[in-house]
Design an enzyme around this catalytic site. Structure first.
Site, PDB file in Angstrom:
ATOM      1  N   LYS A  67       6.819  -2.035   2.018  1.00 21.05           N
ATOM      2  CA  LYS A  67       5.150  -1.365   2.893  1.00 21.05           C
ATOM      3  C   LYS A  67       4.284  -2.463   2.299  1.00 21.05           C
ATOM      4  O   LYS A  67       3.136  -2.182   1.726  1.00 21.05           O
ATOM      5  CB  LYS A  67       5.044  -0.176   1.755  1.00 21.05           C
ATOM      6  CG  LYS A  67       3.993   0.520   2.968  1.00 21.05           C
ATOM      7  CD  LYS A  67       4.281   2.550   2.539  1.00 21.05           C
ATOM      8  CE  LYS A  67       3.270   3.300   3.276  1.00 21.05           C
ATOM      9  NZ  LYS A  67       3.819   3.763   4.594  1.00 21.05           N
ATOM     10  N   LEU A 125      11.083   0.953   6.963  1.00 22.03           N
ATOM     11  CA  LEU A 125      10.308   1.372   6.069  1.00 22.03           C
ATOM     12  C   LEU A 125      11.591   2.707   5.421  1.00 22.03           C
ATOM     13  O   LEU A 125      11.439   3.716   6.604  1.00 22.03           O
ATOM     14  CB  LEU A 125       8.936   1.388   6.058  1.00 22.03           C
ATOM     15  CG  LEU A 125       8.863   1.773   4.867  1.00 22.03           C
ATOM     16  CD1 LEU A 125       8.682   0.897   3.808  1.00 22.03           C
ATOM     17  CD2 LEU A 125       6.654   2.406   5.438  1.00 22.03           C
ATOM     18  N   TYR A 136       0.678  -1.002   0.376  1.00 23.35           N
ATOM     19  CA  TYR A 136      -0.056   0.238  -0.267  1.00 23.35           C
ATOM     20  C   TYR A 136       0.787   1.658  -0.062  1.00 23.35           C
ATOM     21  O   TYR A 136       1.942   0.881   0.517  1.00 23.35           O
ATOM     22  CB  TYR A 136      -1.299  -0.122   0.297  1.00 23.35           C
ATOM     23  CG  TYR A 136      -0.549   0.441   2.724  1.00 23.35           C
ATOM     24  CD1 TYR A 136      -0.167   1.214   3.062  1.00 23.35           C
ATOM     25  CD2 TYR A 136       0.431  -0.286   3.152  1.00 23.35           C
ATOM     26  CE1 TYR A 136       0.761   1.472   4.409  1.00 23.35           C
ATOM     27  CE2 TYR A 136       1.359  -0.314   4.487  1.00 23.35           C
ATOM     28  CZ  TYR A 136       0.492   1.190   4.697  1.00 23.35           C
ATOM     29  OH  TYR A 136       1.232   1.032   6.158  1.00 23.35           O
ATOM     30  N   GLU A 163      12.026   2.097  14.025  1.00 26.08           N
ATOM     31  CA  GLU A 163      11.665   3.325  14.245  1.00 26.08           C
ATOM     32  C   GLU A 163       9.930   3.539  15.131  1.00 26.08           C
ATOM     33  O   GLU A 163       9.624   2.435  15.599  1.00 26.08           O
ATOM     34  CB  GLU A 163      10.708   3.453  12.604  1.00 26.08           C
ATOM     35  CG  GLU A 163      10.532   1.860  11.742  1.00 26.08           C
ATOM     36  CD  GLU A 163      10.305   1.330  10.893  1.00 26.08           C
ATOM     37  OE1 GLU A 163      10.018   2.892  10.268  1.00 26.08           O
ATOM     38  OE2 GLU A 163      10.250   0.786  10.411  1.00 26.08           O
TER      39      GLU A 163
END
Length: 285
Positions: free
Chosen positions: A148, A206, A33, A181
């Site tokens: 992702k 990411l 996505y 993250e």
């Protein structure tokens, strides 16, 4: 919420939009996505998001649902039909619909859905002036965080733990005690020495599109950046902490776990970087 959704070639009322129960995104999280910010009815970092979409598709060996230019036309039509001036557009691409079986099916069309929704720029600005809190949690995700993927259950659990603790975000921490993250953001600090620090791109995180744009803006403005990992200990003692994402832009953090960061107010460097990014968005839009 989106009034009109795009589902495999059709523009449909949101309430009527659906995919088959054997779509592999539903059965296996076999899809990817993207979320693109819209400012003034224009998409921010459109090419960067599409580059990452194509990379994610390639890593999972999913065929692109259409060529790039037609996809951009559909994105603009979804924005237009929903009357979005400031907000986001969400794209999801899955391997498609096939009888449930783990191996890739042969010769099935890729599935593509899009939705869009409005966001308040005023609310975002207010949150930046107040700052947010985060917690730290173990990073329990798979090792291909650079893709992702729609497989977001660990991120959901981390975000829920943040919510239950009254926090905006959760910073995930690897087995070596280093911050990777946030559950939906990239993590940054301003060190005691005043250096801006964020983890380098690898399979561990990411590669955020907002992150990449901010790095370019830092270079343009002659602001020094250190691409390296940082520990929870360094995080808690940092001069400033902030996060980046398509929906958060550059957002100051004023508390981590029970530790107040700096003087408990958004840091001057974080706020400066937010203004730099807002200027970039205005130029891009």
């Amino acid at each position: 919420m989106s009034r009109i959704a795009y589902v495999n070639g059709q523009y449909l009322p949101h309430r009527d939009a659906s995919v088959h129960i054997e779509d592999r995104g539903y059965q296996f999280a076999d899809g990817v996505y993207e979320v693109v910010t819209i400012v003034g009815s224009r998409m921010i970092d459109e090419e960067g998001h599409l580059d990452r979409l194509w990379r994610s598709l390639g890593e999972l060996r999913i065929d692109a649902p259409m060529k790039r230019e037609p996809l951009k036309m559909v994105m603009r039509e979804v924005i237009r039909q929903n009357g979005i001036r400031d907000g986001i557009i969400y794209l999801q691409v899955t391997r498609g619909v096939a009888p449930r079986d783990h191996p890739f099916p042969d010769d099935i069309p890729t599935s593509l859905v899009m939705t869009a929704k409005r966001l308040s720029m005023e609310k975002a600005a207010k949150k930046a002036q107040e700052g947010v809190s985060v917690i730290t949690v173990p990073d329990i995700r798979w090792t291909r965080r650079d893709i992702k993927s729609v497989s977001l259950l660990p991120n959901v659990l981390a975000k829920q733990e943040a919510k239950e603790n009254g926090a905006y975000e959760a910073f995930q921490v690897d087995e070596d005690g280093m911050v990777t993250e946030g559950s939906s953001t990239n993590a940054w600090i301003v060190s005691k020495e005043g250096k801006i620090v964020t983890r380098p791109t690898s399979n561990s995180i990411l590669a955020g599109i907002t992150r990449a744009s901010l790095i370019r803006e830092l270079e343009k403005n002659g602001i020094e950046l250190e691409l390296r990992s940082f520990s929870v200990e360094e995080l808690l003692s940092a001069r400033e902490v902030f996060i980046t994402s398509s929906t958060s832009y550059v957002l100051p953090v004023v508390k981590v776990d029970d530790q107040v960061i700096g003087n408990g107010h958004p840091g001057l460097i974080s706020l400066k970087l937010r203004k730099i990014y807002e200027k970039f968005m205005s130029a891009d839009a």
